[in-house]
Design a protein around this motif. Structure first.
Motif: not given
Length: 192
Positions: A145-174
């Motif tokens: 939300y600050h750097d406007d990276l996609s979930t795929l870009e975040i997953a690549d940068r952090l070396n985690i799965t895209r689904k993990t990124v999506q789950n973490q974002l969902g929890k954060s937003v909630a």
């Protein structure tokens, strides 16, 4: 069944096999239908990444709910699932105004001195709320939300799965949603 048999299998056979947990049957369904589903999403959204996210999520749900789903026509099921997700996404986009843009609109009608004080105060509270997230959630939230990276870009940068990124974002937003709503109301009350 061998892989070539899966490729030639009828849709209802693949669905039965997938329901039992047969990963190769799911892979055959995915291979057979992914491009068509993606095309349907992209045609309406004109956003490749968002269309991919929607289709990936639909197939993920298909796998996760494989034992409970009763599907007569998989092509029609996927078309309707894509259509519904696209409409939901479009509706959400129409209702969503990014916070900086929203505050720019609100502050445009106020005196400059009040505006800057309220804006700074708001972002101090906002940062405090974000700081309540776990360190990994904070990092993912800021990248999205600050750097406007996609979930795929975040997953690549952090070396985690895209689904993990999506789950973490969902929890954060909630977690932030309720607090942010209250914060916005408090800030808006200062205008009146």
């Amino acid at each position: 069944m061998s892989e070539s048999i899966y490729e030639k299998a009828l849709e209802n056979e693949l669905l039965k096999q997938m329901a039992t947990g047969d990963r190769l049957a799911f892979d055959a369904i995915y291979t057979r239908y992914w491009e068509h589903a993606f095309s349907a999403a992209y045609k309406r959204l004109k956003d490749m990444e968002l269309a991919q996210d929607i289709v990936q999520d639909i197939f993920l749900q298909l796998w996760l709910r494989r034992e409970e789903l009763v599907i007569e026509n998989l092509g029609a099921y996927l078309y309707i699932a894509v259509r519904n997700r696209v409409f939901k996404c479009m509706d959400r986009a129409q209702r969503f105004t990014p916070l900086p843009e929203l505050f720019d609109q609100l502050f445009a009608t106020r005196e400059q001195s009040d505006t800057e004080v309220i804006r700074k105060e708001f972002f101090v509270y906002y940062e405090a709320l974000v700081a309540t997230l776990s360190p990994s959630q904070q990092e993912i939230f800021r990248l999205r939300y600050h750097d406007d990276l996609s979930t795929l870009e975040i997953a690549d940068r952090l070396n985690i799965t895209r689904k993990t990124v999506q789950n973490q974002l969902g929890k954060s937003v909630a977690q932030l949603r309720q607090s942010m709503g209250l914060l916005i109301i408090i800030q808006l009350m200062k205008f009146w």
